[in-house]
Scaffold this motif. Structure first.
Motif, PDB file in Angstrom:
ATOM      1  N   ILE B  11       0.745  -1.128   0.082  1.00 11.16           N
ATOM      2  CA  ILE B  11       0.035   0.132   0.000  1.00 11.16           C
ATOM      3  C   ILE B  11       0.942   1.311   0.051  1.00 11.16           C
ATOM      4  CG2 ILE B  11      -1.522   1.308   1.445  1.00 11.16           C
ATOM      5  CD1 ILE B  11      -2.986  -0.936   2.143  1.00 11.16           C
ATOM      6  N   ILE B  12       1.930   1.265   0.928  1.00 10.47           N
ATOM      7  CA  ILE B  12       2.812   2.321   0.843  1.00 10.47           C
ATOM      8  C   ILE B  12       3.563   2.515  -0.425  1.00 10.47           C
ATOM      9  CG2 ILE B  12       5.104   3.188   1.782  1.00 10.47           C
ATOM     10  CD1 ILE B  12       4.298   1.840   4.539  1.00 10.47           C
ATOM     11  N   LEU B  13       3.886   1.486  -1.005  1.00 13.69           N
ATOM     12  CA  LEU B  13       4.842   1.692  -2.359  1.00 13.69           C
ATOM     13  C   LEU B  13       3.606   2.151  -3.495  1.00 13.69           C
ATOM     14  CD1 LEU B  13       6.841  -1.559  -2.555  1.00 13.69           C
ATOM     15  CD2 LEU B  13       7.464   0.821  -2.307  1.00 13.69           C
ATOM     16  N   PHE B  14       2.416   1.752  -3.485  1.00 11.01           N
ATOM     17  CA  PHE B  14       1.648   2.150  -4.451  1.00 11.01           C
ATOM     18  C   PHE B  14       1.048   3.464  -3.987  1.00 11.01           C
ATOM     19  CE2 PHE B  14      -3.102   2.268  -5.890  1.00 11.01           C
ATOM     20  CZ  PHE B  14      -2.901   2.132  -7.307  1.00 11.01           C
ATOM     21  N   SER B  15       1.023   3.940  -2.785  1.00 15.74           N
ATOM     22  CA  SER B  15       0.531   5.347  -2.605  1.00 15.74           C
ATOM     23  C   SER B  15       1.699   6.368  -3.120  1.00 15.74           C
ATOM     24  CB  SER B  15       0.277   5.531  -1.084  1.00 15.74           C
ATOM     25  OG  SER B  15      -0.540   4.435  -0.706  1.00 15.74           O
TER      26      SER B  15
END
Lengths: 86, 350
Positions: B11-15
């Motif tokens: 999620i962090i990477l995608f955000s």
């Protein structure tokens, strides 16, 4: 010997009676009584027994209540043993 | 469902990716403009440098966001063990660590991209420092929100686990409360039967006793039994009780055969019957009548009320049954006491 038996449970009563029979003594069970009420009534209107066997916890109370009506017992032996098997 | 750490890191990477794109939308538009208007296949130097700068921006912001996000989400727990350091110190450490990372990243970008910065000399480092300010500002709260979310889910799960474990423990202890009184009383009855009855009766007694005990032991494994099984057991149990109490009570079973396949907790009826024999004056001159009836979803266990006066009533039998119902299906039993009748309504579980 004239004896009364006060016990509210059928099987315990049967056990006691059978034990009396097994004992080779001349025991005359005058009466088997079930409750305090019955016992008090019977003791009032009958000749006194020489020995009585009382279950402690009866259907309508604790058998010591009988002696509060009739202070007639000369000696009181109290045997308490949880889960004893006759 | 609890997500693994990997899920949150994704999620962090995608955000981070989305944010870096979002912050550089200008470049994207610029690129699409270039592509739609261009006929020649190469870029001018100016265009080229803009393009390189934009791509740098996207990558650096993505990298910064991911690193800061990951650090604040979970890495810092690995570095600073929370229980070894005082909480205030811990906050300071994390704050400094964040600053340190930000400065380090700025330095790194300064070293890598230094030919690109618009300022002059060493001051360019401040440019890199401020350039991604917005990214820091978003990444840190974002990581904390994720953490909170994760912690919340974990606490929820732990609570649930704790609850079920507690319920299980309770259930086991409740089942174990079946009193040894019954066992010894039954043994007493057995000796009376041996002394007085025929051989066949004794065998029957032993048979019933073994069936009753098998059922009681089995009940430890099941939270529910069919009403049919419970009634078969109750009949044996009643038979044994009759040996003890004679005909001082009677049980009238009016249960509808339609509901026999529905469920109740094991020993529910036994508890009620035991309760009756415990709390009422059972006299041959005045037998206690017990009747068991049912409606669509309740069993009515009624008996004549002839309360013993001096029985120390812990009420543990009924309250335990109620607890078991609550643990098993969230329902409660209902007790109705009238002048001359005692009635317990227990729910049928379908």
């Amino acid at each position: 010997m004239n004896v009364i038996l006060v016990e509210d449970e059928l099987s315990a009563r049967q056990n006691m009676l059978a034990i009396f029979e097994e004992l080779d003594i001349n025991i005359n069970v005058m009466v088997c009584l079930e409750s305090i009420e019955e016992a008090v009534k019977w003791i009032e209107s009958n000749p006194k027994p020489e020995l009585g066997f009382f279950d402690i916890q009866l259907a309508d109370g604790v058998s010591f209540e009988i002696f509060t009506f009739h202070m007639c017992a000369k000696k009181l032996y109290i045997g308490i043993k949880q889960y004893s098997i006759l | 469902m609890i997500k693994s750490n990997r899920y949150y890191i994704l999620i962090i990477l995608f955000s981070g990716f989305l944010l870096s794109i979002l912050l550089n939308l200008k470049l994207i538009w610029y690129l699409s403009d270039l592509w739609s208007n261009k006929t020649i296949s190469y870029f001018s130097i100016e265009e080229n440098s803009k393009l390189v700068y934009g791509i740098q921006q996207i990558f650096s912001q993505f990298f910064v966001f991911s690193l800061i996000g990951y650090f604040n989400f979970s890495l810092k727990d690995k570095i600073f063990k929370q229980n070894t350091i005082k909480p205030i110190l811990n906050v300071l450490f994390v704050l400094f660590a964040n600053l340190f990372i930000i400065i380090l990243l700025a330095l790194l970008q300064f070293v890598i991209f230094k030919f690109e910065y618009p300022g002059k000399g060493v001051l360019g480092i401040f440019y890199y420092f401020w350039k991604d300010f917005l990214v820091y500002l978003i990444a840190i709260p974002f990581a904390y929100i994720l953490r909170m979310n994760k912690n919340l889910k974990e606490t929820k799960r732990d609570n649930q686990k704790l609850k079920t474990e507690k319920a299980k423990a309770e259930l086991i202890s409740l089942k174990e409360q079946l009193s040894p009184h019954f066992f010894f009383n039954t043994l007493n009855s057995l000796s009376a039967v041996i002394r007085t009855a025929e051989k066949g009766d004794t065998l029957e007694f032993v048979e019933k006793l073994s069936q009753v005990y098998r059922y009681i032991l089995d009940s430890g494994n099941n939270n529910l039994v069919s009403i049919k099984e419970e009634i078969v057991f109750l009949n044996d149990y009643t038979w044994l009780l009759h040996k003890r109490f004679g005909n001082n009570f009677s049980v009238d079973n009016k249960i509808d055969s339609k509901i026999l396949d529905n469920k109740i907790p094991p020993l529910a009826l036994q508890v009620l019957l035991e309760n009756v024999t415990k709390h009422n004056k059972l006299l041959s001159s005045n037998p206690v009548k017990i009747s068991i009836e049912n409606t669509e979803d309740l069993i009515y266990f009624k008996n004549d009320l002839r309360k013993k006066e001096n029985v120390a009533s812990h009420g543990s039998g009924l309250s335990n049954l109620n607890k078991r119902y609550r643990v098993i299906c969230g329902k409660e039993i209902e007790i109705i006491e009238k002048n001359d009748e005692f009635c317990v309504k227990i729910p049928i579980i379908k």
